[in-house]
Design a protein around this motif. Structure first.
Motif, PDB file in Angstrom:
ATOM      1  N   PRO A 271      24.515  28.162  23.716  1.00  0.00           N
ATOM      2  CA  PRO A 271      25.554  29.129  23.327  1.00  0.00           C
ATOM      3  C   PRO A 271      25.069  30.571  23.284  1.00  0.00           C
ATOM      4  O   PRO A 271      25.742  31.470  23.800  1.00  0.00           O
ATOM      5  N   GLU A 272      23.899  30.808  22.677  1.00  0.00           N
ATOM      6  CA  GLU A 272      23.422  32.182  22.555  1.00  0.00           C
ATOM      7  C   GLU A 272      23.021  32.761  23.916  1.00  0.00           C
ATOM      8  O   GLU A 272      23.286  33.934  24.218  1.00  0.00           O
TER       9      GLU A 272
ATOM     10  N   GLN B 216      26.187  33.500  26.346  1.00  0.00           N
ATOM     11  CA  GLN B 216      26.899  34.742  26.090  1.00  0.00           C
ATOM     12  C   GLN B 216      26.207  35.924  26.758  1.00  0.00           C
ATOM     13  O   GLN B 216      26.846  36.786  27.363  1.00  0.00           O
TER      14      GLN B 216
ATOM     15  N   ARG C  58      26.727  35.770  30.552  1.00  0.00           N
ATOM     16  CA  ARG C  58      28.059  36.228  30.955  1.00  0.00           C
ATOM     17  C   ARG C  58      28.130  37.755  30.981  1.00  0.00           C
ATOM     18  O   ARG C  58      28.724  38.346  31.885  1.00  0.00           O
ATOM     19  N   GLU C  59      27.523  38.386  29.997  1.00  0.00           N
ATOM     20  CA  GLU C  59      27.492  39.849  29.960  1.00  0.00           C
ATOM     21  C   GLU C  59      26.726  40.392  31.172  1.00  0.00           C
ATOM     22  O   GLU C  59      27.133  41.385  31.782  1.00  0.00           O
TER      23      GLU C  59
ATOM     24  N   SER D  20      31.973  31.815  32.176  1.00  0.00           N
ATOM     25  CA  SER D  20      33.319  31.820  31.627  1.00  0.00           C
ATOM     26  C   SER D  20      34.366  31.897  32.738  1.00  0.00           C
ATOM     27  O   SER D  20      34.062  32.249  33.881  1.00  0.00           O
TER      28      SER D  20
ATOM     29  N   ARG E 255      32.805  26.303  28.382  1.00  0.00           N
ATOM     30  CA  ARG E 255      32.178  26.406  27.061  1.00  0.00           C
ATOM     31  C   ARG E 255      30.727  25.982  27.173  1.00  0.00           C
ATOM     32  O   ARG E 255      30.418  24.984  27.821  1.00  0.00           O
TER      33      ARG E 255
END
Length: 564
Positions: free
Chosen positions: A221-222, A225, A228-229, A249, A409
């Motif tokens: 999860p970390e 993110q 994706r950025e 995503s 996800r």
């Protein structure tokens, strides 16, 4: 802890192990007891930890591994001595290969008997050292906290994996007047050194066609993110290994070239072939052999990971950014401007999306009362909401799912491509249902893989696991079959008999449904979604088009069609 009538007030090594597990936040342990380890199971009875009896030690580790992958905290399996421990081997090898934190604790004969030829004596520490990150024996009760704590730290640190601790029977019974050490927090990594990040940024700026390759650790999860950025900020094309599923995503689909692995014949392989620089994030070569995708020895590779790369003739990174992946990735894209896509990379991405749409549109079974793999995928995706976790076993079905089923996800899909271990699907599904009991889990296997861990269906029933298990039925070890046919023109030792899986499920206390059409599958999935407890859906699958899964990569510049 309530003291039992005949229990000493002295803290034993068994008690101290449990106290360390509690301090570390362990909520569940999985395993099978026996005479050499029963004192530890007794101590667990008086703790806050839920002990779950599995039906096979290998599956206990699979469940623990699934728990570890989803939560990032080590799942724990505890088994008795001798064959109880040797049965852990495949599960531990799988966890280490896949990067899943697991602690396995095994019983052992008393210290005086460790080197004797006596009942269940076995040098398990040496046996399991090659498949773990840490393997040790508690030879004195005073060392209990030290060894358990270091095992947990090894399992969870760096690139996660398995740890093993052997507990001689007499040590477990002895007084251990020491403190708990498992409360110590693991040290946190910072980003890679700034000068190395700057060097990597300069290399990226010089490149005209950089492509991002995501691996297993990119899907936490970390890290997802931050990835994706990075992808959004740079505008680069991105591909992922099977294990990187969920890192991208939905809004980034125009830049996504699909998942790659096993066979070099996908649009993502085209992207990597065209790239003049590859940015690998959280990638482990075991996920997809570099020799298959990296045919440009002089092309620079930037490796972003928590551990240095294992140098390979086909994977020798020009620049290694070692540190916290999320922090490093964020620092890197701050130094890199917008890059975008060249026309040829854009064309490959458009072809990928067009070919996927066409493949779904034309998918139809060649035989009556059977479903084409993509008919199953298309039906399944109608039920896969953001809160549904998917757990895939190993087999040719998982190639169809990995290539065609999207997930948005982080860690929404659990999939193996390291040891490619059969039998993981259902145990991982049980783990996922324990982590999020209110959310539906869909686990998937072939009929061959299912029977390697099918005994745990009773465990799922006992736990009231909120899962649907799909079985793709074709009466063959089909992934082996299609490769044998390609290499030798025939298959060997890959067929087996029929099982009524609906009746099998019912005999374990689960709901069972056999389906032979798309409408029946939709209806069965609807029942599964509305049912509390496990539901098994057996699907008659037509694998006629499986040979297309291995079609060679077409010449660049021509059609990028690679699979049915």
């Amino acid at each position: 802890m309530t003291k039992k009538p005949n229990q000493s007030s002295d803290q034993t090594a068994a008690d101290l192990i449990v106290r360390n597990l509690e301090a570390h936040g362990v909520k569940h342990v999985f395993g099978i007891p026996g005479a050499k380890i029963d004192r530890l199971f007794e101590a667990l009875e008086d703790s806050s930890i839920q002990t779950i009896a599995a039906r096979h030690e290998q599956n206990a580790v699979f469940i623990a591994g699934g728990l570890g992958r989803i939560t990032g905290k080590a799942g724990v399996a505890i088994v008795t001595s001798g064959p109880g421990v040797s049965n852990l081997t495949t599960g531990l090898a799988t966890a280490t290969s896949e990067g899943d934190p697991v602690l396995a604790i095994g019983g052992a004969v008393g210290r005086a008997d460790l080197v004797k030829l006596t009942h269940q004596s076995m040098d398990t520490v040496s046996m399991l050292r090659p498949v773990t990150k840490y393997s040790a024996e508690i030879c004195a009760p005073e060392a209990t906290s030290e060894i358990i704590t270091n095992a947990l730290r090894a399992a969870e640190s760096g690139r996660p994996g398995a740890a093993f601790v052997s507990t001689p029977m007499d040590v477990l019974l002895q007084t251990a007047d020491k403190e708990v050490l498992a409360t110590r927090k693991a040290p946190k990594m910072g980003p890679a050194p700034e000068d190395v990040i700057s060097e990597a940024a300069n290399e990226i700026k010089k490149a005209k066609k950089p492509v991002i390759l995501l691996g297993m650790l990119a899907s936490t999860p970390e890290n997802a993110q931050a990835v994706r950025e990075f992808v959004k900020h740079t505008g680069c094309a991105v591909v992922g290994s099977f294990q990187a599923a969920g890192a991208i995503s939905r809004d980034l689909l125009p830049q996504f070239g699909g998942r790659i692995g096993l066979f070099r014949n996908q649009h993502g392989d085209h992207l990597l072939n065209e790239a003049d620089l590859v940015i690998a994030i959280g990638y482990n070569p075991i996920e997809y052999d570099p020799v298959l995708w990296n045919h440009k020895a002089d092309r620079p590779i930037i490796n972003i990971d928590v551990v240095p790369a294992l140098i390979d003739n086909a994977y020798a990174p020009h620049c290694e950014l070692i540190g916290d992946i999320a922090l490093t990735t964020r620092q890197l894209f701050k130094k890199v401007g917008k890059i975008g896509l060249t026309s040829d990379l854009q064309q490959i991405l458009e072809s990928y999306r067009a070919d996927q749409s066409r493949d779904f549109a034309k998918a139809k079974s060649h035989h009556k009362n059977m479903l084409h793999p993509l008919e199953i995928v298309r039906t399944l995706e109608q039920f896969v909401a953001q809160d549904v976790t998917l757990c895939f076993d190993m087999g040719s079905f998982h190639i169809w799912l990995a290539r065609y089923l999207h997930a948005f996800r982080a860690r929404q899909i659990l999939i193996s491509n390291g040891q490619q271990t059969m039998g993981v699907g259902l145990p991982w599904g049980i783990a996922a249902s324990l982590v999020n009991p209110a959310q539906k889990v869909i686990s998937v296997s072939g009929d061959g893989g299912f029977m390697m861990s099918s005994m745990e269906l009773e465990t799922a029933v006992r736990l009231k696991s909120n899962l649907i298990h799909l079985i793709w039925v074709d009466h063959h070890y089909d992934m082996v079959k299609i490769q044998e046919e390609k290499k030798y023109g025939r298959d060997a030792a890959v067929s087996f008999g029929d099982i009524d899986f609906a009746l099998y499920a019912q005999s374990c206390g689960a709901k069972g449904i056999n389906v032979t059409s798309v409408d029946q599958l939709k209806a069965a999935l609807k029942v599964g979604m509305e049912t509390e407890g496990p539901v098994v859906i057996a699907i008659a699958v037509d694998y006629t088009d499986n040979k297309l899964l291995m079609e060679p990569l077409p010449v660049l510049g021509g059609s990028t069609k690679a699979s049915a």
